[in-house]
Design a protein around this motif. Structure first.
Motif, PDB file in Angstrom:
ATOM      1  N   PHE A  92      -1.749   2.235  -2.159  1.00  0.00           N
ATOM      2  CA  PHE A  92      -1.009   2.702  -0.844  1.00  0.00           C
ATOM      3  C   PHE A  92      -1.715   2.211   0.348  1.00  0.00           C
ATOM      4  O   PHE A  92      -1.351   1.579   1.109  1.00  0.00           O
ATOM      5  N   ALA A  93      -2.869   2.821   0.560  1.00  0.00           N
ATOM      6  CA  ALA A  93      -3.614   2.361   1.652  1.00  0.00           C
ATOM      7  C   ALA A  93      -3.794   1.156   1.911  1.00  0.00           C
ATOM      8  O   ALA A  93      -3.684   0.404   3.073  1.00  0.00           O
ATOM      9  N   MET A  94      -4.431   0.211   0.909  1.00  0.00           N
ATOM     10  CA  MET A  94      -4.315  -1.426   1.026  1.00  0.00           C
ATOM     11  C   MET A  94      -2.886  -2.017   1.274  1.00  0.00           C
ATOM     12  O   MET A  94      -2.908  -2.885   2.189  1.00  0.00           O
ATOM     13  N   LEU A 152       0.607  -4.594   5.098  1.00  0.00           N
ATOM     14  CA  LEU A 152       1.877  -4.789   5.881  1.00  0.00           C
ATOM     15  C   LEU A 152       1.701  -4.520   7.477  1.00  0.00           C
ATOM     16  O   LEU A 152       2.779  -4.793   8.113  1.00  0.00           O
ATOM     17  N   ARG A 153       0.370  -4.653   7.837  1.00  0.00           N
ATOM     18  CA  ARG A 153       0.083  -4.541   9.121  1.00  0.00           C
ATOM     19  C   ARG A 153       0.579  -3.356   9.926  1.00  0.00           C
ATOM     20  O   ARG A 153       0.922  -3.264  11.094  1.00  0.00           O
ATOM     21  N   LEU A 154       0.521  -2.184   9.269  1.00  0.00           N
ATOM     22  CA  LEU A 154       1.199  -0.945   9.804  1.00  0.00           C
ATOM     23  C   LEU A 154      -0.079  -0.132  10.323  1.00  0.00           C
ATOM     24  O   LEU A 154       0.192   1.093  10.623  1.00  0.00           O
ATOM     25  N   LYS A 155      -1.027  -0.694  10.468  1.00  0.00           N
ATOM     26  CA  LYS A 155      -2.385   0.187  10.940  1.00  0.00           C
ATOM     27  C   LYS A 155      -2.845  -0.661  12.361  1.00  0.00           C
ATOM     28  O   LYS A 155      -2.751  -1.998  12.274  1.00  0.00           O
ATOM     29  N   GLY A 177      -7.516   1.282  13.316  1.00  0.00           N
ATOM     30  CA  GLY A 177      -7.922   2.519  12.429  1.00  0.00           C
ATOM     31  C   GLY A 177      -6.731   3.453  12.251  1.00  0.00           C
ATOM     32  O   GLY A 177      -6.625   4.257  11.494  1.00  0.00           O
ATOM     33  N   TYR A 178      -5.634   3.337  13.099  1.00  0.00           N
ATOM     34  CA  TYR A 178      -4.714   4.395  13.318  1.00  0.00           C
ATOM     35  C   TYR A 178      -3.357   3.836  12.818  1.00  0.00           C
ATOM     36  O   TYR A 178      -2.831   2.719  12.773  1.00  0.00           O
ATOM     37  N   LEU A 179      -2.404   4.707  12.223  1.00  0.00           N
ATOM     38  CA  LEU A 179      -0.938   4.334  11.739  1.00  0.00           C
ATOM     39  C   LEU A 179      -0.300   3.822  13.045  1.00  0.00           C
ATOM     40  O   LEU A 179      -0.456   4.738  14.066  1.00  0.00           O
ATOM     41  N   LYS A 180       0.367   3.047  12.797  1.00  0.00           N
ATOM     42  CA  LYS A 180       1.641   2.808  13.798  1.00  0.00           C
ATOM     43  C   LYS A 180       2.701   3.550  13.616  1.00  0.00           C
ATOM     44  O   LYS A 180       2.950   4.106  12.487  1.00  0.00           O
ATOM     45  N   ARG A 181       3.619   3.634  14.362  1.00  0.00           N
ATOM     46  CA  ARG A 181       4.597   4.416  14.607  1.00  0.00           C
ATOM     47  C   ARG A 181       5.665   4.067  13.442  1.00  0.00           C
ATOM     48  O   ARG A 181       6.223   4.603  12.618  1.00  0.00           O
ATOM     49  N   ALA A 182       5.777   2.783  13.208  1.00  0.00           N
ATOM     50  CA  ALA A 182       6.331   2.105  12.329  1.00  0.00           C
ATOM     51  C   ALA A 182       6.090   2.641  10.677  1.00  0.00           C
ATOM     52  O   ALA A 182       6.939   3.036   9.821  1.00  0.00           O
ATOM     53  N   ALA A 183       4.744   2.856  10.442  1.00  0.00           N
ATOM     54  CA  ALA A 183       4.453   3.303   9.298  1.00  0.00           C
ATOM     55  C   ALA A 183       4.763   4.698   8.984  1.00  0.00           C
ATOM     56  O   ALA A 183       5.343   5.082   8.064  1.00  0.00           O
ATOM     57  N   ASP A 206      -1.313  11.431   4.622  1.00  0.00           N
ATOM     58  CA  ASP A 206       0.011  12.220   5.123  1.00  0.00           C
ATOM     59  C   ASP A 206       1.330  11.290   4.542  1.00  0.00           C
ATOM     60  O   ASP A 206       2.462  12.057   4.738  1.00  0.00           O
ATOM     61  N   LEU A 207       1.302  10.087   4.441  1.00  0.00           N
ATOM     62  CA  LEU A 207       2.542   9.360   3.887  1.00  0.00           C
ATOM     63  C   LEU A 207       2.942   9.712   2.566  1.00  0.00           C
ATOM     64  O   LEU A 207       2.274  10.368   1.753  1.00  0.00           O
ATOM     65  N   SER A 208       4.396   9.419   2.259  1.00  0.00           N
ATOM     66  CA  SER A 208       4.794   9.743   0.902  1.00  0.00           C
ATOM     67  C   SER A 208       4.573   8.703  -0.167  1.00  0.00           C
ATOM     68  O   SER A 208       5.134   7.571   0.009  1.00  0.00           O
ATOM     69  N   LYS A 209       4.095   9.039  -1.034  1.00  0.00           N
ATOM     70  CA  LYS A 209       3.640   7.920  -2.154  1.00  0.00           C
ATOM     71  C   LYS A 209       4.958   7.865  -3.036  1.00  0.00           C
ATOM     72  O   LYS A 209       5.273   6.570  -3.580  1.00  0.00           O
ATOM     73  N   ASP A 210       5.807   8.624  -2.885  1.00  0.00           N
ATOM     74  CA  ASP A 210       7.341   8.614  -3.597  1.00  0.00           C
ATOM     75  C   ASP A 210       7.940   7.755  -2.781  1.00  0.00           C
ATOM     76  O   ASP A 210       8.899   6.629  -3.614  1.00  0.00           O
ATOM     77  N   VAL A 211       8.169   7.665  -1.512  1.00  0.00           N
ATOM     78  CA  VAL A 211       8.815   6.625  -0.668  1.00  0.00           C
ATOM     79  C   VAL A 211       8.064   5.228  -0.902  1.00  0.00           C
ATOM     80  O   VAL A 211       8.841   4.302  -1.067  1.00  0.00           O
ATOM     81  N   PHE A 212       6.702   5.034  -1.079  1.00  0.00           N
ATOM     82  CA  PHE A 212       6.379   3.873  -1.231  1.00  0.00           C
ATOM     83  C   PHE A 212       6.422   3.326  -2.692  1.00  0.00           C
ATOM     84  O   PHE A 212       6.562   2.129  -2.869  1.00  0.00           O
ATOM     85  N   SER A 213       6.549   4.142  -3.577  1.00  0.00           N
ATOM     86  CA  SER A 213       7.011   3.764  -5.057  1.00  0.00           C
ATOM     87  C   SER A 213       8.318   3.130  -4.858  1.00  0.00           C
ATOM     88  O   SER A 213       8.636   2.140  -5.563  1.00  0.00           O
ATOM     89  N   SER A 214       9.247   3.938  -4.498  1.00  0.00           N
ATOM     90  CA  SER A 214      10.668   3.218  -4.085  1.00  0.00           C
ATOM     91  C   SER A 214      10.703   1.925  -3.431  1.00  0.00           C
ATOM     92  O   SER A 214      11.242   0.965  -3.688  1.00  0.00           O
ATOM     93  N   PHE A 215       9.560   1.958  -2.500  1.00  0.00           N
ATOM     94  CA  PHE A 215       9.509   0.326  -1.693  1.00  0.00           C
ATOM     95  C   PHE A 215       9.147  -0.598  -2.591  1.00  0.00           C
ATOM     96  O   PHE A 215       9.664  -1.498  -2.774  1.00  0.00           O
ATOM     97  N   GLN A 216       8.130  -0.397  -3.408  1.00  0.00           N
ATOM     98  CA  GLN A 216       7.512  -1.332  -4.639  1.00  0.00           C
ATOM     99  C   GLN A 216       8.787  -1.503  -5.410  1.00  0.00           C
ATOM    100  O   GLN A 216       8.695  -2.915  -5.765  1.00  0.00           O
TER     101      GLN A 216
END
Length: 192
Positions: free
Chosen positions: A32-34, A39-42, A45-51, A4-14
């Motif tokens: 992305f999942a790894m 980044l310890r955003l899970k 097994g669940y995404l943290k609010r920060a993610a 459900d997260l944005s791969k485009d945002v992740f690419s910009s982050f990279q």
């Protein structure tokens, strides 16, 4: 889920991380999942609010008030125009700075010979630091957006956050340890 997260945002982050050199090349090439795990955003097994805040295109669907309001005021009660900055908080900081510099703040023009120089009422570095601090240290549980009030001769940047326990404003004006209100968000912004 990570899907459900944005791969485009992740690419910009990279791309931002490539410029800082703070993350290994293997991290930058990880999927992305790894990366979310690294980044310890899970948690459990669940995404943290920060993610969600960092990598979702519409974090407000899950975290109300996770946006920035900017307004130009003639007086305390006379709003002349305004904008709202939405999307991932990684992009909000830069978009807010761009809006402030292009639409809200007056640049004073001087010349040195034929060269024109634009100077803002305060250093761009100070603006960047205050916007980043407002985004990183906001209390996202309140549902209240970051608010930037621009006046003719001053600006006020406010977020729903608080200083660490037992800190005063004087602590901030001296050398002090870093105690981020949102450590997961602060870590990702630091990497970028």
């Amino acid at each position: 889920t990570v899907a459900d997260l944005s791969k485009d945002v992740f690419s910009s982050f990279q791309q931002l991380c490539e410029n800082t050199g703070r993350l290994s090349e293997s991290f930058l090439k990880s999927d992305f999942a790894m990366a979310i795990d690294n980044l310890r955003l899970k948690e459990d097994g669940y995404l943290k609010r920060a993610a969600i805040l960092l990598f979702h295109n519409e974090p407000e669907r899950f975290v109300p008030g996770s946006f920035i309001k900017i307004g130009f005021f003639e007086s305390e009660s006379d709003l002349l125009f305004q904008d709202e900055v939405h999307g991932s908080i990684l992009g909000q900081a830069q978009e807010a700075i761009d809006l402030l510099l292009s639409k809200y703040l007056k640049a004073y023009i001087t010349y040195k010979g034929l060269n024109r120089k634009e100077s803002y009422p305060f250093p761009i570095e100070a603006l960047r630091e205050t916007i980043l601090n407002a985004v990183v240290h906001k209390d996202y549980s309140t549902g209240v957006p970051i608010q930037i009030r621009v006046y003719e001769y001053r600006s006020v940047i406010w977020n729903e956050g608080e200083l660490p326990e037992h800190w005063t404003i004087d602590n901030l004006t001296q050398q002090h340890p870093s105690k981020p209100f949102n450590p997961d968000i602060a870590t990702v912004f630091f990497q970028a």
